[in-house]
Design a protein around this motif. Sequence first.
Motif, mmCIF file in Angstrom:
data_model
loop_
_atom_site.group_PDB
_atom_site.id
_atom_site.type_symbol
_atom_site.label_atom_id
_atom_site.label_comp_id
_atom_site.label_asym_id
_atom_site.label_seq_id
_atom_site.Cartn_x
_atom_site.Cartn_y
_atom_site.Cartn_z
ATOM 1 N N ILE A 198 0.849 -1.189 0.000
ATOM 2 C CA ILE A 198 0.000 0.000 0.000
ATOM 3 C C ILE A 198 0.889 1.246 0.000
ATOM 4 O O ILE A 198 1.988 1.243 0.559
ATOM 5 C CB ILE A 198 -0.974 0.016 1.193
ATOM 6 C CG1 ILE A 198 -0.223 0.092 2.519
ATOM 7 C CG2 ILE A 198 -1.849 -1.208 1.179
ATOM 8 C CD1 ILE A 198 -1.146 0.233 3.714
ATOM 9 N N SER A 199 0.398 2.277 -0.626
ATOM 10 C CA SER A 199 1.156 3.523 -0.743
ATOM 11 C C SER A 199 0.694 4.492 0.342
ATOM 12 O O SER A 199 -0.285 5.217 0.175
ATOM 13 C CB SER A 199 0.933 4.135 -2.140
ATOM 14 O OG SER A 199 1.685 5.329 -2.280
ATOM 15 N N VAL A 200 1.383 4.464 1.485
ATOM 16 C CA VAL A 200 0.994 5.272 2.638
ATOM 17 C C VAL A 200 1.639 6.642 2.565
ATOM 18 O O VAL A 200 2.822 6.772 2.262
ATOM 19 C CB VAL A 200 1.414 4.565 3.956
ATOM 20 C CG1 VAL A 200 1.132 5.449 5.153
ATOM 21 C CG2 VAL A 200 0.678 3.249 4.090
ATOM 22 N N GLU A 201 0.818 7.659 2.844
ATOM 23 C CA GLU A 201 1.342 9.025 2.886
ATOM 24 C C GLU A 201 0.530 9.849 3.882
ATOM 25 O O GLU A 201 -0.593 9.478 4.236
ATOM 26 C CB GLU A 201 1.275 9.659 1.499
ATOM 27 C CG GLU A 201 -0.133 9.747 0.934
ATOM 28 C CD GLU A 201 -0.164 10.268 -0.500
ATOM 29 O OE1 GLU A 201 -0.901 11.248 -0.730
ATOM 30 O OE2 GLU A 201 0.531 9.697 -1.362
ATOM 31 N N GLN A 202 1.114 10.944 4.334
ATOM 32 C CA GLN A 202 0.388 11.836 5.239
ATOM 33 C C GLN A 202 -0.699 12.556 4.452
ATOM 34 O O GLN A 202 -0.454 13.117 3.386
ATOM 35 C CB GLN A 202 1.355 12.864 5.842
ATOM 36 C CG GLN A 202 2.019 12.410 7.138
ATOM 37 C CD GLN A 202 1.150 12.719 8.348
ATOM 38 O OE1 GLN A 202 0.629 13.822 8.494
ATOM 39 N NE2 GLN A 202 0.994 11.740 9.221
ATOM 40 N N GLY A 203 -1.925 12.498 4.981
ATOM 41 C CA GLY A 203 -3.020 13.158 4.290
ATOM 42 C C GLY A 203 -4.048 13.692 5.259
ATOM 43 O O GLY A 203 -4.082 13.326 6.442
ATOM 44 N N ASP A 204 -4.897 14.565 4.744
ATOM 45 C CA ASP A 204 -5.942 15.208 5.539
ATOM 46 C C ASP A 204 -7.225 14.390 5.412
ATOM 47 O O ASP A 204 -7.903 14.424 4.387
ATOM 48 C CB ASP A 204 -6.148 16.645 5.043
ATOM 49 C CG ASP A 204 -7.197 17.395 5.869
ATOM 50 O OD1 ASP A 204 -7.663 16.827 6.877
ATOM 51 O OD2 ASP A 204 -7.527 18.535 5.506
ATOM 52 N N LEU A 205 -7.557 13.655 6.467
ATOM 53 C CA LEU A 205 -8.768 12.832 6.440
ATOM 54 C C LEU A 205 -10.037 13.675 6.420
ATOM 55 O O LEU A 205 -11.062 13.259 5.868
ATOM 56 C CB LEU A 205 -8.797 11.889 7.652
ATOM 57 C CG LEU A 205 -8.019 10.574 7.513
ATOM 58 C CD1 LEU A 205 -8.014 9.820 8.833
ATOM 59 C CD2 LEU A 205 -8.629 9.709 6.414
ATOM 60 N N ALA A 206 -9.993 14.862 7.019
ATOM 61 C CA ALA A 206 -11.174 15.734 7.019
ATOM 62 C C ALA A 206 -11.531 16.138 5.589
ATOM 63 O O ALA A 206 -12.707 16.093 5.191
ATOM 64 C CB ALA A 206 -10.912 16.961 7.892
ATOM 65 N N ASP A 239 -1.627 8.828 8.529
ATOM 66 C CA ASP A 239 -0.953 8.051 7.488
ATOM 67 C C ASP A 239 -1.955 7.085 6.867
ATOM 68 O O ASP A 239 -2.539 6.253 7.572
ATOM 69 C CB ASP A 239 0.213 7.247 8.083
ATOM 70 C CG ASP A 239 1.357 8.144 8.520
ATOM 71 O OD1 ASP A 239 1.371 9.323 8.121
ATOM 72 O OD2 ASP A 239 2.235 7.659 9.256
ATOM 73 N N TYR A 240 -2.146 7.152 5.550
ATOM 74 C CA TYR A 240 -3.059 6.222 4.888
ATOM 75 C C TYR A 240 -2.811 6.239 3.393
ATOM 76 O O TYR A 240 -2.184 7.164 2.841
ATOM 77 C CB TYR A 240 -4.516 6.564 5.196
ATOM 78 C CG TYR A 240 -4.968 7.934 4.720
ATOM 79 C CD1 TYR A 240 -5.532 8.109 3.456
ATOM 80 C CD2 TYR A 240 -4.833 9.055 5.535
ATOM 81 C CE1 TYR A 240 -5.939 9.357 3.016
ATOM 82 C CE2 TYR A 240 -5.237 10.310 5.108
ATOM 83 C CZ TYR A 240 -5.795 10.450 3.854
ATOM 84 O OH TYR A 240 -6.196 11.701 3.426
ATOM 85 N N ASP A 241 -3.317 5.208 2.742
ATOM 86 C CA ASP A 241 -3.294 5.123 1.282
ATOM 87 C C ASP A 241 -4.553 5.830 0.781
ATOM 88 O O ASP A 241 -5.669 5.369 1.044
ATOM 89 C CB ASP A 241 -3.281 3.657 0.854
ATOM 90 C CG ASP A 241 -3.210 3.486 -0.655
ATOM 91 O OD1 ASP A 241 -4.045 4.080 -1.369
ATOM 92 O OD2 ASP A 241 -2.321 2.744 -1.121
#
Length: 361
Positions: A198-206, A239-241
């Motif tokens: 999986i391609s994990v990166e810092q992202g804005d879940l909101a 951190d998520y794909d």
Amino acid sequence: MKKTKLFSKLIRSYVYFALTLGLVAAVFLMIALDIDTQTIEFTLPTLLLMLGLFGMSIYIFSQLMVKRITRPLEHIAEAIERMGKGEYKERLSITADYEFSVIQHRFNEMAESLEQAERENRRLQDSKQRMLADLSHDLKTPVTTIQGYAKALQVGLVDSEEKKERYLQLIYNKATVVTALIDDLFRLSKLERPDYPISVEQGDLAELLREIAADYYDSMEEKGMVMELDIPSGEVMADYDPGLMRRAIANLLSNAVQHNTGGTVVLIALEELAEDVRIRVQDNGGGISDELKDVIFDPFVRGDAARPGDGGTGLGLAISKQILELHRGELRLDNRNGLTVFELVVCKKSGTGEPAAGQEA
């Protein structure tokens, strides 16, 4: 548990046995020895008494050995034999010395593990059989429809262009259902691999939630459903794909749209905690029965036991759960108080290792 060594107990037993034999010999000498003549007289009653005392000593010592060694070993051997026949509910319950108590404890732990493994194996076999049956059902229904309409077109039963177009559209729609089912099966089979990259990166879940909510706003409005949002205005980083997480959340919203009717209120909420982020997709619609709660994340399980042709593949929740597990997170269901609440737990730091090359499910 008192750690009394079996070896030391055996030594003491042998010492007691030796003392008993010495006592028997001393009694024999006291009876048979004639002090005046300093001779030992063997008479039949004396000999029988000595043999009786000697036999009694051997019997008592043998009973001690049976109690401490032979009987526990027999219980263990019988339990192992029954377990070899598949009786994994077998448990040892013996009173013995430390070494046998350790064996008993380890045996019971092994039996518990084997019993759990057997239950899991039966569950997987049942799930596999149910999945094959459901897969056959879900493929056969649209394929049969496609064959029927195609045959009607082939033999010239369609007498107007309007009817022909309608049949072609129905064939296309059913083929789309089959394609979606095959795609989801392929996706699920890949996601179940523990080494799936999986391609994990810092992202804005909101922001991701707001985008997904916007995608489903029109479809909910068309059905007369109400969407409510409880999303922080600021950034909520984790951190998520992005592709996989979007799919997991979209599956839950799609599920809410398919299985609820007008007037249902769907709440999409986001809560940031110290170590993780909680996403809730909640509705007050038809709900999920308690019988389905434990299997709702299995493939092909649907909220309606009648399995209506609602266009769903029955794999969405299974895919969402697998995606969350790949992120070291969790997807759970709470269907109390007349509400259906799916909660996604996403760790802020996923711990999934180095991000892999981007790859969609």
